[in-house]
Design an enzyme around this catalytic site. Structure first.
Site, PDB file in Angstrom:
ATOM      1  N   SER A   1       5.875  -1.837   1.318  1.00 48.92           N
ATOM      2  CA  SER A   1       4.848  -2.643   2.199  1.00 48.92           C
ATOM      3  C   SER A   1       5.772  -2.624   3.926  1.00 48.92           C
ATOM      4  CB  SER A   1       4.955  -3.822   1.791  1.00 48.92           C
ATOM      5  OG  SER A   1       3.919  -5.018   2.706  1.00 48.92           O
TER       6      SER A   1
ATOM      7  N   HIS B   1      -3.770  -9.584  -4.682  1.00 47.64           N
ATOM      8  CA  HIS B   1      -4.637 -10.001  -3.687  1.00 47.64           C
ATOM      9  C   HIS B   1      -5.722  -8.915  -4.967  1.00 47.64           C
ATOM     10  CE1 HIS B   1      -2.180  -9.003   0.685  1.00 47.64           C
ATOM     11  NE2 HIS B   1      -2.300 -10.393   0.025  1.00 47.64           N
TER      12      HIS B   1
ATOM     13  N   ARG C   1      -2.282   0.237   7.347  1.00 43.49           N
ATOM     14  CA  ARG C   1      -2.334  -0.118   9.335  1.00 43.49           C
ATOM     15  C   ARG C   1      -1.330   1.786   8.902  1.00 43.49           C
ATOM     16  NH1 ARG C   1      -1.524  -4.393   6.425  1.00 43.49           N
ATOM     17  NH2 ARG C   1      -2.668  -6.198   7.867  1.00 43.49           N
TER      18      ARG C   1
ATOM     19  N   CYS D   1     -18.398 -12.768 -11.407  1.00 42.10           N
ATOM     20  CA  CYS D   1     -19.274 -13.048 -10.613  1.00 42.10           C
ATOM     21  C   CYS D   1     -19.197 -14.511 -10.190  1.00 42.10           C
ATOM     22  CB  CYS D   1     -20.459 -13.420 -12.388  1.00 42.10           C
ATOM     23  SG  CYS D   1     -21.912 -14.451 -12.154  1.00 42.10           S
TER      24      CYS D   1
ATOM     25  N   ALA E   1       0.490  -1.535   0.265  1.00 36.13           N
ATOM     26  CA  ALA E   1      -0.437   0.323  -0.169  1.00 36.13           C
ATOM     27  C   ALA E   1       0.613   1.656  -0.054  1.00 36.13           C
ATOM     28  CB  ALA E   1      -0.859  -0.164   1.750  1.00 36.13           C
TER      29      ALA E   1
ATOM     30  N   VAL F   1       9.214   6.758  -1.640  1.00 34.71           N
ATOM     31  CA  VAL F   1       9.038   6.035  -2.628  1.00 34.71           C
ATOM     32  C   VAL F   1       9.222   6.431  -3.600  1.00 34.71           C
ATOM     33  CG1 VAL F   1       7.597   3.830  -1.544  1.00 34.71           C
ATOM     34  CG2 VAL F   1       6.040   5.246  -3.020  1.00 34.71           C
TER      35      VAL F   1
ATOM     36  N   GLN G   1       0.176  -6.229  -3.679  1.00 32.05           N
ATOM     37  CA  GLN G   1      -0.526  -6.454  -2.440  1.00 32.05           C
ATOM     38  C   GLN G   1      -1.954  -5.823  -2.848  1.00 32.05           C
ATOM     39  OE1 GLN G   1       1.409  -7.614   1.299  1.00 32.05           O
ATOM     40  NE2 GLN G   1       2.774  -6.766   0.211  1.00 32.05           N
TER      41      GLN G   1
ATOM     42  N   ASP H   1      -5.391  -1.528  -6.408  1.00 28.49           N
ATOM     43  CA  ASP H   1      -5.612   0.154  -7.062  1.00 28.49           C
ATOM     44  C   ASP H   1      -5.738  -0.204  -7.958  1.00 28.49           C
ATOM     45  OD1 ASP H   1      -3.012  -0.099  -7.168  1.00 28.49           O
ATOM     46  OD2 ASP H   1      -2.614   1.635  -5.320  1.00 28.49           O
TER      47      ASP H   1
END
Ligand code: OAD
Length: 260
Positions: free
Chosen positions: A204, A131, A34, A139, A22, A247, A100, A103
């Site tokens: 991460s 993820h 977190r 569906c 993230a 980053v 992970q 987006d």
């Protein structure tokens, strides 16, 4: 300095693999899980639970509209860190990105870099979304996938739960708690980690399995491991180089050094 040595290792490497979390999307305005004002402060974990989706798909989708608007509301764009990885990939300096994040921003960055490039790509980077991807729904009956936006609009207008033409219920195409991870992607990520000569863990907390075990697997099979993350992680002690920096500072510099 350290970053020059890492860039040298990347230039000499056959296989460079990145694992992202993230933190790489935080500068794009997507909240991390977190930390202060993170997802776990703002939302109930039940909203990410497969059990909740199965018991009450209408209620799940009703909540999901707000959640998804809050996570990705301003239609986030990739930032300089995503772009640096995409550019390294096009230049043949990055074999794969295991992410992970849901987006989809690594894919958007790859498309943008490709659209802006004057020359054809010399290489492509595999993007493994461990993820899933919240910009799609799937569906539960026929397995077909759609863009999530029109489905979210239907849910917001009271069409709960949104269903497919076949009658099956749509689910965000992400891994919810209590659900199996995509086995093939995880296996592939593990073998990439073991094959890698340089393994970069970026943005991460490295606190969620199985992604969190990838840096160790890479280190055990001899890779140079670099970590870029504002907070410390459980893998810092096994890494060769740790940058507690943003980053968007580190990755564009790394990309320039690799290109020199
Ligand atoms: P976390 O929220 O656990 O960690 C994000 C990390 O990014 C933190 O350690 C921050 O220090 C760091 N960070 C934030 N902004 C940064 C910046 N600008 N530059 C550098 N570092 C920065 O997110 P993940 O590790 O991705 O799973 O979380 C892993 C998984 O936990 C998620 O995919 C999610 C959750 O359970 C599922 O939903 C299945």
């Amino acid at each position: 300095d350290d970053l020059e040595r890492l860039a040298d290792d990347i230039r000499r490497a056959d296989t460079v693999v990145a694992l992202t979390g993230a933190g790489i999307s935080a500068p794009s305005g997507v909240p991390t899980f977190r930390g202060d004002d993170g997802v776990w402060d703002r939302f109930d974990e039940g909203q990410f639970a497969y059990g909740r989706f199965q018991r009450d798909p209408a209620g799940f989708w009703d909540d999901r509209v707000d959640l998804q608007r809050e996570l990705f509301g301003d239609d986030p764009d990739p930032n300089a860190a995503h772009e640096a990885l995409a550019a390294m990939g096009r230049a043949g300096a990055l074999e794969a990105i295991c992410t992970q994040n849901t987006d989809g921003l690594h894919g958007v960055a790859a498309d943008t870099v490709t659209a802006e490039a004057a020359e054809p790509a010399t290489a492509t980077t595999t993007i493994l979304e461990l993820h899933g991807n919240a910009q799609r729904v799937r569906c539960q009956d026929c397995g077909s996938r759609r863009d999530s936006e029109p489905i979210l609009e239907r849910a917001a207008a009271g069409d709960l739960p949104p269903t497919c033409d076949c009658g099956g219920v749509f689910k965000p195409d992400v891994v919810l708690f209590g659900e199996q991870l995509p086995g093939a992607a995880i296996q592939r990520a593990r073998s990439l980690a073991r094959e890698s000569d340089v393994f970069l863990a970026i943005g991460s907390s490295l606190s969620v399995q199985p992604a969190a075990s990838l840096p160790r697997q890479a280190a055990e099979t001899g890779a140079t491991v670099g970590i870029v993350n504002l907070d410390s992680t459980p893998c810092d002690s096994l890494a060769d180089i740790v940058y507690r920096e943003d980053v968007t500072t580190v990755l564009p510099r790394l990309r320039e050094l690799v290109a020199e």
